[in-house]
Design an enzyme around this catalytic site. Structure first.
Site, short mmCIF file in Angstrom:
data_model
loop_
_atom_site.label_atom_id
_atom_site.label_comp_id
_atom_site.label_asym_id
_atom_site.label_seq_id
_atom_site.Cartn_x
_atom_site.Cartn_y
_atom_site.Cartn_z
N LYS A 204 12.32 20.98 -13.41
CA LYS A 204 11.60 19.89 -12.75
C LYS A 204 10.77 20.50 -11.62
O LYS A 204 11.30 21.14 -10.72
CB LYS A 204 12.59 18.87 -12.19
N LYS A 257 9.70 18.50 -16.83
CA LYS A 257 8.98 17.44 -16.13
C LYS A 257 8.10 18.00 -15.03
O LYS A 257 8.57 18.85 -14.29
CB LYS A 257 10.05 16.53 -15.52
C1 PBG Z 1 13.97 11.58 -8.74
C2 PBG Z 1 12.93 11.36 -9.76
C3 PBG Z 1 11.54 11.40 -9.59
C4 PBG Z 1 10.98 11.10 -10.83
C5 PBG Z 1 12.01 10.86 -11.72
N1 PBG Z 1 13.22 11.06 -11.05
C6 PBG Z 1 10.70 11.56 -8.39
C7 PBG Z 1 10.77 12.72 -7.51
O1 PBG Z 1 11.31 13.78 -7.81
O2 PBG Z 1 10.26 12.53 -6.41
C8 PBG Z 1 9.52 11.01 -11.11
C9 PBG Z 1 9.13 10.30 -12.35
C10 PBG Z 1 7.69 9.93 -12.42
O3 PBG Z 1 6.85 10.35 -11.62
O4 PBG Z 1 7.37 9.15 -13.35
N2 PBG Z 1 14.94 10.55 -8.77
#
Ligand code: PBG
Length: 336
Positions: A204, A257
């Protein structure tokens, strides 16, 4: 150069890739990648209450919903063959520790129970993170302004356990703390939830493309950013190390992601692990396509389908996307 041209003019053109592109039936026959609605997962944002539907301005078509409204969206998704939903919660109150994340009566926990009751065939995934639940908006416990990795692990395990107890098929830690897959696995097993799977957001990235989500989930950090735990967009080898660690710790499937700017990572993870790989087409990717389509700058349906097939072609087995229901409907109607 001249000789080349002359050769081409005189030699018969025996190899003609266009032959198999001539008709829709031929193209269908030799198509390498397919997109099935069952490979799509719809993210939903749930909060307590009834009849609540609060649109998210930077994500046209997406809303925060109370559970009754979320069930309508889930019903539409299930009817069009969407494979699953992933839940994010917006709690009524936040605190330093993010205790709402493991509230048995929290919106997510209630949402999971309602989904399993109403649509047992939909795969239910719960996102595990504290950022929606902490008053400071960070993904874990803060100590001296830094997210304290080891103090956060038991809290994540507790949140994941509450999701498993509510009936989630899969828990998906998205916090990027070191060691959280093992902590969650041990916690689940100790409580008899050996069969709850872990989809690890192993790779991520610290991405600008999460902007609209943070509006949707009300999870923008009050100070600083997430670069101390999310990955540097410049790194690919490191993603493979993260993935290897999570598999060692017991991850059942791996998530990359965002999706679009990281298709090389999707491919490398798939090729090196052979594990089920998911990709998350995140809020910013959705927002970009929607904004361009709204202005008439892109054909929205075609750009959506191309972005999804590209993610599949890169090696993703399934895709988390805000387009899930829309795309599934198009596929059902014979889109290609
Ligand atoms: C954290 C989380 C995030 C997303 C999914 N889980 C945001 C972040 O890391 O700030 C982002 C998903 C998206 O942008 O669609 N709980």
């Amino acid at each position: 150069m001249d000789a080349f041209l002359t050769d081409r003019e005189t030699a018969p053109l025996t190899i003609r890739p266009r032959r198999l592109r001539r008709t829709a039936s031929l193209r269908r026959l030799v198509r390498e990648t397919r997109l099935d609605p069952a490979q799509l997962v719809l993210p939903v944002f749930v909060r307590t209450g009834a009849n609540v539907r609060i649109p998210i301005s930077s994500m046209p078509g997406v809303a925060q919903t109370s559970i009754d409204e979320m069930l309508r969206d889930a019903s539409a998704a299930a009817e069009s063959g969407v494979g699953g939903v992933i839940l994010f919660g917006i709690p009524d109150t936040k605190d330093e520790e993010g205790t709402g994340a493991w509230d048995e009566y929290g919106a997510v926990q209630q949402g999971i129970r309602a989904l399993k009751r109403e649509f047992p065939e939909l795969v239910v995934i719960a996102d595990v993170c504290l950022c929606e639940y902490t008053s400071h908006g960070h993904c874990g416990m803060l100590r001296d302004g830094i997210v304290d990795n080891d103090a956060t692990l038991p809290l994540l395990a507790r949140a994941a356990l509450s999701h498993a107890q509510a009936g989630a098929d899969i828990v998906a830690p998205s916090d990027m703390m070191d060691g959280r897959v093992a902590a969650i696995r041990v916690g689940l097993d100790a409580a008899g939830h050996q069969d709850t799977a872990i989809l690890s957001y192993a790779a991520k990235y610290a991405s600008a493309f999460y902007g609209p989500f943070r509006e949707a989930a009300e999870s923008t950090p009050k100070t600083g950013d997430r670069r101390s735990h999310q990955m540097d967009p410049a790194n690919g080898d490191e993603a493979l190390r993260e993935v290897a660690l999570d598999i060692d710790e017991g991850a059942d499937a791996i998530l990359v992601k965002p999706a679009g700017p990281y298709l090389d990572i999707v491919r490398r993870v798939k090729d090196t692990t052979g594990y089920p790989v998911a990709a998350y087409q995140v809020s910013g990717e959705y927002a970009m396509l929607q904004a361009a389509a709204e202005r008439g700058w892109l054909d929205g349906d075609r750009a959506m389908m191309e972005s999804l097939i590209g993610i599949r072609r890169a090696g993703a087995d399934f895709i988390l996307t805000y387009f899930a229901t829309t795309a599934a409907r198009l596929i059902r109607r014979g889109w290609e």
